[in-house]
Design a protein around this motif. Structure first.
Motif, short mmCIF file in Angstrom:
data_model
loop_
_atom_site.label_atom_id
_atom_site.label_comp_id
_atom_site.label_asym_id
_atom_site.label_seq_id
_atom_site.Cartn_x
_atom_site.Cartn_y
_atom_site.Cartn_z
N GLY A 1 1.89 -4.56 9.96
CA GLY A 1 1.60 -5.95 10.31
C GLY A 1 0.47 -6.55 9.51
O GLY A 1 0.26 -7.77 9.56
N GLN A 2 -0.26 -5.69 8.79
CA GLN A 2 -1.38 -6.17 7.98
C GLN A 2 -1.15 -5.89 6.49
O GLN A 2 -1.83 -6.44 5.63
CB GLN A 2 -2.67 -5.51 8.43
CG GLN A 2 -2.91 -5.65 9.94
CD GLN A 2 -4.21 -5.04 10.40
OE1 GLN A 2 -5.28 -5.59 10.12
NE2 GLN A 2 -4.16 -3.92 11.11
N ALA A 3 -0.18 -5.02 6.20
CA ALA A 3 0.16 -4.67 4.83
C ALA A 3 1.58 -4.12 4.82
O ALA A 3 2.10 -3.69 5.86
CB ALA A 3 -0.81 -3.64 4.26
N GLU A 4 2.21 -4.14 3.67
CA GLU A 4 3.49 -3.46 3.48
C GLU A 4 3.16 -2.00 3.16
O GLU A 4 2.47 -1.72 2.19
CB GLU A 4 4.27 -4.11 2.34
CG GLU A 4 5.62 -3.45 2.07
CD GLU A 4 6.35 -4.08 0.89
OE1 GLU A 4 7.33 -3.46 0.42
OE2 GLU A 4 5.91 -5.16 0.43
N VAL A 5 3.66 -1.08 4.00
CA VAL A 5 3.23 0.31 3.92
C VAL A 5 4.39 1.19 3.44
O VAL A 5 5.46 1.20 4.04
CB VAL A 5 2.73 0.83 5.29
CG1 VAL A 5 2.23 2.27 5.16
CG2 VAL A 5 1.64 -0.07 5.83
N ARG B 1 5.41 -0.08 -7.38
CA ARG B 1 4.32 -0.87 -7.97
C ARG B 1 3.33 -1.33 -6.88
O ARG B 1 3.14 -2.52 -6.65
CB ARG B 1 4.87 -2.08 -8.70
CG ARG B 1 5.89 -1.79 -9.78
CD ARG B 1 5.33 -1.04 -10.96
NE ARG B 1 4.31 -1.78 -11.67
CZ ARG B 1 3.74 -1.36 -12.80
NH1 ARG B 1 4.09 -0.18 -13.32
NH2 ARG B 1 2.82 -2.07 -13.39
N PRO B 2 2.68 -0.40 -6.20
CA PRO B 2 1.78 -0.79 -5.10
C PRO B 2 0.53 -1.48 -5.63
O PRO B 2 0.15 -1.34 -6.79
CB PRO B 2 1.42 0.55 -4.46
CG PRO B 2 1.51 1.53 -5.60
CD PRO B 2 2.67 1.06 -6.43
N ASP B 3 -0.11 -2.23 -4.73
CA ASP B 3 -1.41 -2.82 -5.06
C ASP B 3 -2.52 -1.79 -4.95
O ASP B 3 -3.52 -1.84 -5.68
CB ASP B 3 -1.70 -4.00 -4.13
CG ASP B 3 -0.68 -5.11 -4.28
OD1 ASP B 3 -0.56 -5.65 -5.39
OD2 ASP B 3 0.01 -5.42 -3.28
N ILE B 4 -2.35 -0.87 -3.99
CA ILE B 4 -3.34 0.19 -3.73
C ILE B 4 -2.58 1.50 -3.52
O ILE B 4 -1.54 1.53 -2.84
CB ILE B 4 -4.18 -0.12 -2.47
CG1 ILE B 4 -5.11 -1.30 -2.71
CG2 ILE B 4 -4.97 1.10 -2.02
CD1 ILE B 4 -6.35 -1.00 -3.53
N ILE B 5 -3.13 2.57 -4.05
CA ILE B 5 -2.65 3.92 -3.75
C ILE B 5 -3.76 4.63 -2.99
O ILE B 5 -4.89 4.73 -3.49
CB ILE B 5 -2.31 4.71 -5.03
CG1 ILE B 5 -1.22 3.98 -5.83
CG2 ILE B 5 -1.86 6.14 -4.69
CD1 ILE B 5 -1.05 4.53 -7.24
N HIS B 6 -3.46 5.10 -1.80
CA HIS B 6 -4.47 5.76 -0.97
C HIS B 6 -3.98 7.17 -0.65
O HIS B 6 -2.98 7.34 0.07
CB HIS B 6 -4.71 4.96 0.31
CG HIS B 6 -5.90 5.42 1.09
ND1 HIS B 6 -6.46 4.66 2.11
CD2 HIS B 6 -6.66 6.55 1.02
CE1 HIS B 6 -7.48 5.30 2.61
NE2 HIS B 6 -7.63 6.46 1.98
N VAL B 7 -4.66 8.16 -1.18
CA VAL B 7 -4.35 9.56 -0.90
C VAL B 7 -5.23 9.98 0.27
O VAL B 7 -6.47 9.92 0.19
CB VAL B 7 -4.61 10.46 -2.13
CG1 VAL B 7 -4.18 11.89 -1.82
CG2 VAL B 7 -3.83 9.93 -3.34
N VAL C 1 0.84 -1.19 0.00
CA VAL C 1 0.00 0.00 0.00
C VAL C 1 0.87 1.24 0.00
O VAL C 1 1.77 1.39 0.84
CB VAL C 1 -0.92 0.02 1.24
CG1 VAL C 1 -1.77 1.29 1.25
CG2 VAL C 1 -1.80 -1.21 1.29
N LEU C 2 0.62 2.13 -0.94
CA LEU C 2 1.28 3.43 -0.96
C LEU C 2 0.31 4.46 -0.41
O LEU C 2 -0.75 4.71 -1.00
CB LEU C 2 1.70 3.81 -2.38
CG LEU C 2 2.22 5.25 -2.57
CD1 LEU C 2 3.45 5.51 -1.70
CD2 LEU C 2 2.53 5.53 -4.04
N LEU C 3 0.65 5.04 0.74
CA LEU C 3 -0.12 6.12 1.33
C LEU C 3 0.53 7.44 0.95
O LEU C 3 1.72 7.64 1.22
CB LEU C 3 -0.18 5.99 2.85
CG LEU C 3 -0.80 4.72 3.43
CD1 LEU C 3 -0.72 4.77 4.96
CD2 LEU C 3 -2.25 4.57 2.98
N ILE C 4 -0.24 8.34 0.37
CA ILE C 4 0.23 9.69 0.06
C ILE C 4 -0.51 10.62 1.00
O ILE C 4 -1.74 10.69 0.98
CB ILE C 4 -0.02 10.05 -1.41
CG1 ILE C 4 0.75 9.06 -2.32
CG2 ILE C 4 0.40 11.48 -1.70
CD1 ILE C 4 0.47 9.25 -3.80
#
Length: 380
Positions: free
Chosen positions: A23-27, A77-83, A3-6
């Protein structure tokens, strides 16, 4: 899951979200260096932190920022991008590029701009809408906000999801090394945050005046930058009851304020939600809130305070008097507030619900024609 958090902000919310996912995702956590430089110690070391040179809104150097973020997206190459906010003007221009690599989720804290909120009003309304329009999915912090977002942004229910605002724990962590004020007579009420028109400070002051001498020892602290509540001194019943700190409040001082108060008051005339509420809960402080946005529903559903109508100083005065007179009620509300912070809004629990949302979004992306993939509502 990667997961990529912006996270341009708000910082406290963003850090709580990121830490809750550990612990639940690679951040991977991409943030403005100037806003997070002094907060890095509160970010879990398991998070891959990228502190970027993040120009101010009007700077053309934002083009370089978009290029750097796009390189990061392509690199990890994240699975999810969350802004984690839709109030950064330039990001909306890059979202269509990022969506080719991964689904883009955006969190909307305020569906509409609050009256008198000079900070958010600096962003053109079309900029906030552009960010939402370009994303695949939207996150808000309550069911009423979900309905409002669906209407304002013309998005179907299946693309607008509810995740609670996670508990903000770092001020309570700071307070563990502090000494609380000695217990005494009266009631110490705290209103904290940005002091803008929608916060209803004038209604709280009118409530104090209506109380006259009903609460001996009543003390009200108004702390935060924005409009100066001292300009409303003509409305005060007794100015000696007030401690006004019309400025930015450093972290250690924030912790001491919450540690020393008996009740946190959110007298807002208008609101979506509030980051102050999850701070108060981590200190196990009862709340008095107005029934605006998600505040009333959150407080009622979890039994963590009293709810009054907005713009009703008399009702606010009665709530203050009730808490001052009933130690057992105050203690019960406080106990439930503490349990709320380590239960439904604990960062790890919100993180689990967030990961579940991500998984469903990915399932939907892989099976776009399936009709049996449910949307995410309020987490259990």
């Amino acid at each position: 899951m990667k997961v990529l958090l912006i996270a341009p902000g708000p910082q406290d919310h963003a850090i709580a979200v990121a830490n809750g996912l550990v612990g639940q995702a690679e951040v991977i956590f991409a943030v403005p260096d100037r806003h997070y430089r002094d907060l890095a110690g509160w970010i879990d070391p398991a998070i891959e932190l990228h502190r970027l040179n993040w120009p101010r809104t009007r700077s053309p150097r934002n083009l370089s920022l978009l290029a750097a973020l796009t390189r990061l997206v392509r690199q990890v190459r994240p699975d999810i991008i969350h802004v984690l906010s839709n109030t950064t003007l330039w990001l909306g221009a890059a979202v269509p590029l990022w969506r080719r690599i991964a689904p883009v989720v955006v969190t909307v804290h305020d569906v509409t701009v609050h009256p008198g909120d000079r900070d958010t009003a600096q962003l053109p309304d079309w900029g906030a809408r552009l960010m939402v329009r370009g994303s695949d999915h939207v996150v808000v912090h309550g069911e009423a906000l979900r309905r409002a977002a669906m209407a304002r942004f013309a998005r179907p229910m299946s693309e607008v999801h509810v995740l609670p605002h996670p508990a903000i724990t770092r001020y309570a962590d700071l307070a563990r090394g502090m000494t609380a004020r000695p217990a005494g007579a009266g009631l110490r009420a705290l209103t904290f945050g940005r002091m803008f028109a929608y916060k209803g400070i004038d209604d709280l002051i009118r409530a104090e005046a209506l109380l006259a001498g009903r609460i001996p020892g009543l003390h009200i602290t108004l702390a935060g930058r924005g409009d100066d509540p001292g300009a409303l001194c003509h409305l005060m019943g007794d100015p000696a009851r007030y401690d006004i700190r019309a400025r930015f409040i450093p972290d250690a001082e924030v912790a001491q304020l919450f540690l020393d108060c008996d009740v946190v008051v959110l007298p807002y005339a208008e609101a979506s939600q509030s980051g102050v509420l999850p701070v108060a809960a981590t200190f196990a402080r009862p709340l008095i809130v107005t029934d605006v946005g998600e505040l009333g529903a959150t407080v009622r559903d979890h039994g963590i305070g009293l709810v009054v109508p907005p713009r009703d100083p008399a009702a606010l005065a009665e709530a203050l008097a009730r808490l001052a007179a009933d130690d057992a009620l105050r203690a019960g509300l406080a106990e439930r507030a503490g349990r709320f912070a380590v239960g439904p809004i604990a960062p790890a629990r919100v993180g689990a619900a967030t990961c579940d949302l991500y998984a469903r979004i990915l399932q939907r992306r892989m099976s776009p024609d399936r009709k049996d993939v449910p949307h995410i509502g309020r987490p259990n």
